[in-house]
Structures are given as C-alpha cells and as structure tokens.
Design a protein around this motif. Sequence first.
Motif, PDB file in Angstrom:
ATOM      1  N   ASP A  70     -11.928  66.556  40.766  1.00 16.59           N
ATOM      2  CA  ASP A  70     -12.820  65.148  41.021  1.00 16.59           C
ATOM      3  C   ASP A  70     -11.880  64.043  39.947  1.00 16.59           C
ATOM      4  OD1 ASP A  70     -14.034  65.213  38.491  1.00 16.59           O
ATOM      5  OD2 ASP A  70     -15.816  66.262  39.575  1.00 16.59           O
ATOM      6  N   GLU A  71     -12.333  62.981  40.052  1.00 17.61           N
ATOM      7  CA  GLU A  71     -11.328  62.020  38.990  1.00 17.61           C
ATOM      8  C   GLU A  71     -11.750  62.087  37.670  1.00 17.61           C
ATOM      9  OE1 GLU A  71      -9.183  59.765  40.145  1.00 17.61           O
ATOM     10  OE2 GLU A  71      -9.283  60.647  41.921  1.00 17.61           O
ATOM     11  N   ASP A  72     -13.026  62.615  37.420  1.00 17.76           N
ATOM     12  CA  ASP A  72     -13.355  63.123  35.914  1.00 17.76           C
ATOM     13  C   ASP A  72     -12.392  64.076  35.490  1.00 17.76           C
ATOM     14  OD1 ASP A  72     -15.005  60.807  35.524  1.00 17.76           O
ATOM     15  OD2 ASP A  72     -16.893  61.945  35.708  1.00 17.76           O
ATOM     16  N   GLU A  73     -12.306  65.255  36.174  1.00 22.68           N
ATOM     17  CA  GLU A  73     -11.535  66.506  36.004  1.00 22.68           C
ATOM     18  C   GLU A  73     -10.080  65.948  35.543  1.00 22.68           C
ATOM     19  OE1 GLU A  73     -13.740  70.128  38.090  1.00 22.68           O
ATOM     20  OE2 GLU A  73     -12.919  68.645  39.286  1.00 22.68           O
ATOM     21  N   LYS A  74      -9.525  65.181  36.828  1.00 21.09           N
ATOM     22  CA  LYS A  74      -8.124  64.812  36.692  1.00 21.09           C
ATOM     23  C   LYS A  74      -7.755  64.148  35.225  1.00 21.09           C
ATOM     24  CE  LYS A  74      -7.140  64.352  41.301  1.00 21.09           C
ATOM     25  NZ  LYS A  74      -6.957  63.521  42.599  1.00 21.09           N
ATOM     26  N   LYS A  75      -9.023  63.358  34.625  1.00 19.29           N
ATOM     27  CA  LYS A  75      -8.496  62.971  33.302  1.00 19.29           C
ATOM     28  C   LYS A  75      -8.532  63.957  32.193  1.00 19.29           C
ATOM     29  CE  LYS A  75     -11.232  58.729  34.432  1.00 19.29           C
ATOM     30  NZ  LYS A  75     -12.548  58.074  34.096  1.00 19.29           N
ATOM     31  N   GLU A  76      -9.043  65.144  32.457  1.00 20.23           N
ATOM     32  CA  GLU A  76      -8.666  66.370  31.411  1.00 20.23           C
ATOM     33  C   GLU A  76      -7.085  66.689  31.372  1.00 20.23           C
ATOM     34  OE1 GLU A  76     -11.291  69.397  31.709  1.00 20.23           O
ATOM     35  OE2 GLU A  76     -13.019  68.150  32.573  1.00 20.23           O
ATOM     36  N   TYR A  77      -6.438  66.224  32.377  1.00 18.79           N
ATOM     37  CA  TYR A  77      -5.049  66.868  32.472  1.00 18.79           C
ATOM     38  C   TYR A  77      -4.087  65.592  32.728  1.00 18.79           C
ATOM     39  CZ  TYR A  77      -7.885  70.953  33.525  1.00 18.79           C
ATOM     40  OH  TYR A  77      -8.987  71.876  33.322  1.00 18.79           O
ATOM     41  N   PRO A  78      -3.986  64.890  31.728  1.00 15.73           N
ATOM     42  CA  PRO A  78      -3.293  63.383  32.059  1.00 15.73           C
ATOM     43  C   PRO A  78      -1.553  63.745  32.309  1.00 15.73           C
ATOM     44  CG  PRO A  78      -4.182  63.502  29.783  1.00 15.73           C
ATOM     45  CD  PRO A  78      -4.644  64.746  30.506  1.00 15.73           C
ATOM     46  N   GLY A  79      -1.159  63.161  33.130  1.00 19.54           N
ATOM     47  CA  GLY A  79       0.468  63.522  33.192  1.00 19.54           C
ATOM     48  C   GLY A  79       0.727  64.602  34.307  1.00 19.54           C
ATOM     49  N   ASP A  80      -0.320  65.455  34.556  1.00 16.75           N
ATOM     50  CA  ASP A  80      -0.431  66.602  35.438  1.00 16.75           C
ATOM     51  C   ASP A  80      -0.502  66.117  36.840  1.00 16.75           C
ATOM     52  OD1 ASP A  80       0.068  69.063  36.811  1.00 16.75           O
ATOM     53  OD2 ASP A  80      -1.419  69.873  35.597  1.00 16.75           O
ATOM     54  N   GLU A  81       0.665  65.997  37.757  1.00 15.06           N
ATOM     55  CA  GLU A  81       0.504  65.493  39.002  1.00 15.06           C
ATOM     56  C   GLU A  81       0.546  66.882  40.008  1.00 15.06           C
ATOM     57  OE1 GLU A  81      -0.216  62.277  40.017  1.00 15.06           O
ATOM     58  OE2 GLU A  81      -0.104  61.988  37.838  1.00 15.06           O
ATOM     59  N   GLY A  82       0.840  67.797  39.650  1.00 17.12           N
ATOM     60  CA  GLY A  82       1.158  68.868  40.409  1.00 17.12           C
ATOM     61  C   GLY A  82       2.455  69.181  40.824  1.00 17.12           C
ATOM     62  N   ILE A  83       2.915  70.404  41.222  1.00 16.66           N
ATOM     63  CA  ILE A  83       4.148  70.540  41.872  1.00 16.66           C
ATOM     64  C   ILE A  83       4.014  71.714  42.936  1.00 16.66           C
ATOM     65  CG2 ILE A  83       5.372  70.037  39.845  1.00 16.66           C
ATOM     66  CD1 ILE A  83       5.690  73.220  39.340  1.00 16.66           C
ATOM     67  N   ARG A  84       5.078  71.807  43.528  1.00 17.47           N
ATOM     68  CA  ARG A  84       5.555  72.778  44.640  1.00 17.47           C
ATOM     69  C   ARG A  84       6.763  72.977  44.448  1.00 17.47           C
ATOM     70  NH1 ARG A  84       7.095  74.767  49.625  1.00 17.47           N
ATOM     71  NH2 ARG A  84       5.929  76.073  50.704  1.00 17.47           N
ATOM     72  N   GLU A  85       6.951  74.295  43.672  1.00 11.95           N
ATOM     73  CA  GLU A  85       8.332  74.442  43.428  1.00 11.95           C
ATOM     74  C   GLU A  85       8.854  76.034  43.213  1.00 11.95           C
ATOM     75  OE1 GLU A  85      11.222  72.305  40.258  1.00 11.95           O
ATOM     76  OE2 GLU A  85       9.228  71.474  40.553  1.00 11.95           O
ATOM     77  N   VAL A  86      10.043  76.336  43.535  1.00 15.11           N
ATOM     78  CA  VAL A  86      10.659  77.410  43.277  1.00 15.11           C
ATOM     79  C   VAL A  86      11.291  77.319  41.642  1.00 15.11           C
ATOM     80  CG1 VAL A  86      12.326  79.285  44.295  1.00 15.11           C
ATOM     81  CG2 VAL A  86      10.928  77.861  45.760  1.00 15.11           C
ATOM     82  N   PHE A  87      11.123  78.674  41.205  1.00 18.34           N
ATOM     83  CA  PHE A  87      11.889  78.939  39.872  1.00 18.34           C
ATOM     84  C   PHE A  87      12.586  80.087  40.022  1.00 18.34           C
ATOM     85  CE2 PHE A  87       8.274  76.227  39.263  1.00 18.34           C
ATOM     86  CZ  PHE A  87       8.406  75.225  38.315  1.00 18.34           C
ATOM     87  N   ILE A  88      13.832  80.168  39.724  1.00 18.81           N
ATOM     88  CA  ILE A  88      14.824  81.188  39.601  1.00 18.81           C
ATOM     89  C   ILE A  88      15.703  81.141  38.322  1.00 18.81           C
ATOM     90  CG2 ILE A  88      17.050  82.047  40.679  1.00 18.81           C
ATOM     91  CD1 ILE A  88      16.517  80.426  43.292  1.00 18.81           C
ATOM     92  N   ASN A  89      15.520  82.460  37.672  1.00 24.29           N
ATOM     93  CA  ASN A  89      16.102  82.520  36.262  1.00 24.29           C
ATOM     94  C   ASN A  89      15.493  81.855  35.360  1.00 24.29           C
ATOM     95  OD1 ASN A  89      17.605  84.737  37.671  1.00 24.29           O
ATOM     96  ND2 ASN A  89      19.560  83.541  37.798  1.00 24.29           N
ATOM     97  N   GLU A 135      15.928  71.471  33.995  1.00 25.29           N
ATOM     98  CA  GLU A 135      15.423  71.632  32.788  1.00 25.29           C
ATOM     99  C   GLU A 135      14.106  70.415  32.982  1.00 25.29           C
ATOM    100  OE1 GLU A 135      15.688  70.430  28.030  1.00 25.29           O
ATOM    101  OE2 GLU A 135      17.245  71.635  28.986  1.00 25.29           O
ATOM    102  N   LYS A 136      12.919  71.161  32.890  1.00 22.56           N
ATOM    103  CA  LYS A 136      11.762  70.004  33.016  1.00 22.56           C
ATOM    104  C   LYS A 136      10.744  70.433  32.129  1.00 22.56           C
ATOM    105  CE  LYS A 136      12.398  69.142  37.894  1.00 22.56           C
ATOM    106  NZ  LYS A 136      12.003  69.347  39.287  1.00 22.56           N
ATOM    107  N   THR A 137       9.862  69.651  31.745  1.00 17.48           N
ATOM    108  CA  THR A 137       8.554  69.834  31.189  1.00 17.48           C
ATOM    109  C   THR A 137       7.348  69.860  31.826  1.00 17.48           C
ATOM    110  OG1 THR A 137       9.851  69.141  28.918  1.00 17.48           O
ATOM    111  CG2 THR A 137       7.368  69.123  28.946  1.00 17.48           C
ATOM    112  N   PHE A 138       6.498  70.720  31.603  1.00 16.46           N
ATOM    113  CA  PHE A 138       5.568  70.645  32.647  1.00 16.46           C
ATOM    114  C   PHE A 138       4.113  70.765  31.730  1.00 16.46           C
ATOM    115  CE2 PHE A 138       8.644  72.632  34.911  1.00 16.46           C
ATOM    116  CZ  PHE A 138       8.801  72.096  35.854  1.00 16.46           C
ATOM    117  N   THR A 139       2.963  70.109  32.151  1.00 14.75           N
ATOM    118  CA  THR A 139       1.672  69.932  31.080  1.00 14.75           C
ATOM    119  C   THR A 139       0.595  70.398  31.927  1.00 14.75           C
ATOM    120  OG1 THR A 139       0.653  68.518  29.807  1.00 14.75           O
ATOM    121  CG2 THR A 139       1.419  67.594  31.602  1.00 14.75           C
ATOM    122  N   GLY A 140      -0.450  70.594  31.312  1.00 10.94           N
ATOM    123  CA  GLY A 140      -1.901  71.018  31.979  1.00 10.94           C
ATOM    124  C   GLY A 140      -1.829  72.076  32.693  1.00 10.94           C
ATOM    125  N   ILE A 141      -2.577  71.947  33.797  1.00  9.97           N
ATOM    126  CA  ILE A 141      -2.896  73.153  34.823  1.00  9.97           C
ATOM    127  C   ILE A 141      -1.447  73.625  35.369  1.00  9.97           C
ATOM    128  CG2 ILE A 141      -3.599  73.780  37.088  1.00  9.97           C
ATOM    129  CD1 ILE A 141      -6.006  73.374  35.549  1.00  9.97           C
TER     130      ILE A 141
END
Length: 192
Positions: A70-89, A135-141
Amino acid sequence: MILPIVAYGHPVLRAVGTEIDKEYPGLEQLIADMWETMYNSNGVGLAAPQINRPIRLFVVDSLQIIHNLDEDEKKEYPGDEGIREVFINAQIKDLDGEEWAYNEGCLSIPKVREDVMRKETVTLTYLNDAFEPQEKTFTGITARVILHEYDHIEGKLFIDHIKPLKRTLLKRKLDDISKGKIRVDYRMLFPK
C-alpha cells in the motif's frame, strides 16, 4: 517446463556456483523454465542451484512485491520500483546502508521463515540475459531479494544469517524437510 525445486539438505545448495558463458547448453530454455518454476511456486526469486544446477544464475521479480504494497508501505522503500531481471555471473561490488530485518523464506526451505538482517543497498556487476555487462545499484526489498538469491550462488542459505540458537530450534523442521516429510504445492527434489 516447471522444474522440481531442490530441498534443504541437498549438497547442490552448498556448492559455490561456477560461471557460465553464452554457450551454456540450453541457457535460453533454462531461463524460461526458471521463470515458470518460480511463478508456479509463488516465489519472487529463484537461483540455479535451487533447480539442481551449480551455476551463477538467478532470476528476480520484485515488481510483484512492490506492486502489492500500500502507499504507506511503499514509503518505507524509497527508490525501490522493483525489477524483473536475469542475473548471470553476478558479483557484489559494494554493500551499503544500515542493516535491517525482514522476515525471509525460501522455496528450498518451505514453511520456515525468520528475520534476517541485510544491508539496504547492493551494487552488483553481472551479465543480463543478452550477455550484456551490467553494473547496477539496488535498494530496499529488491536489494534483499537479490542478496537472498546471490547467497544461493555462493552456497549459502538464509538460515545461515540467523543466530545459532534459532538454527538449533529449527533443526527438527530442517531434518523433516531434508527427509521429504513436508507437503508443498510445488514439485521438490529431496536429498537421497
């Protein structure tokens, strides 16, 4: 194709994954099967060791978590929009921020959840599914899910991050999982 998920106690879960190249046999199908297996199991991430492949490959979809907040919970993870991604090596380049607790679970250790402390931010180098260097930086969940899956390719499990007394209290549950004395809604591969 939905693949069986390796249960706690199987040695592949303790193996450090080997790097792969784009010639890895059936890689495109393997990635497709990993997505299908993950979604079928209601997971948000899946690492290759969890499907009995000791390689440095994992998939993450944190969009489904972020979109369900919900909107209040999203505020706990600022900058985390979520991803769908593959990570190799993947390799961790940097961990930053405060450590914070979150109740984690794992498809390979069903019906066990514990609070795990992890850093807020992770920077990784990796190859995407087109074998393009990233090379990426990820935050939050999202950072948390990535770190959980990254542990799998390093031969670690989320229970390695909990206090020894808690692990001792979980021993019976873990033994039951490794012996196949557990019911889940997805296919599992138990140690022999």
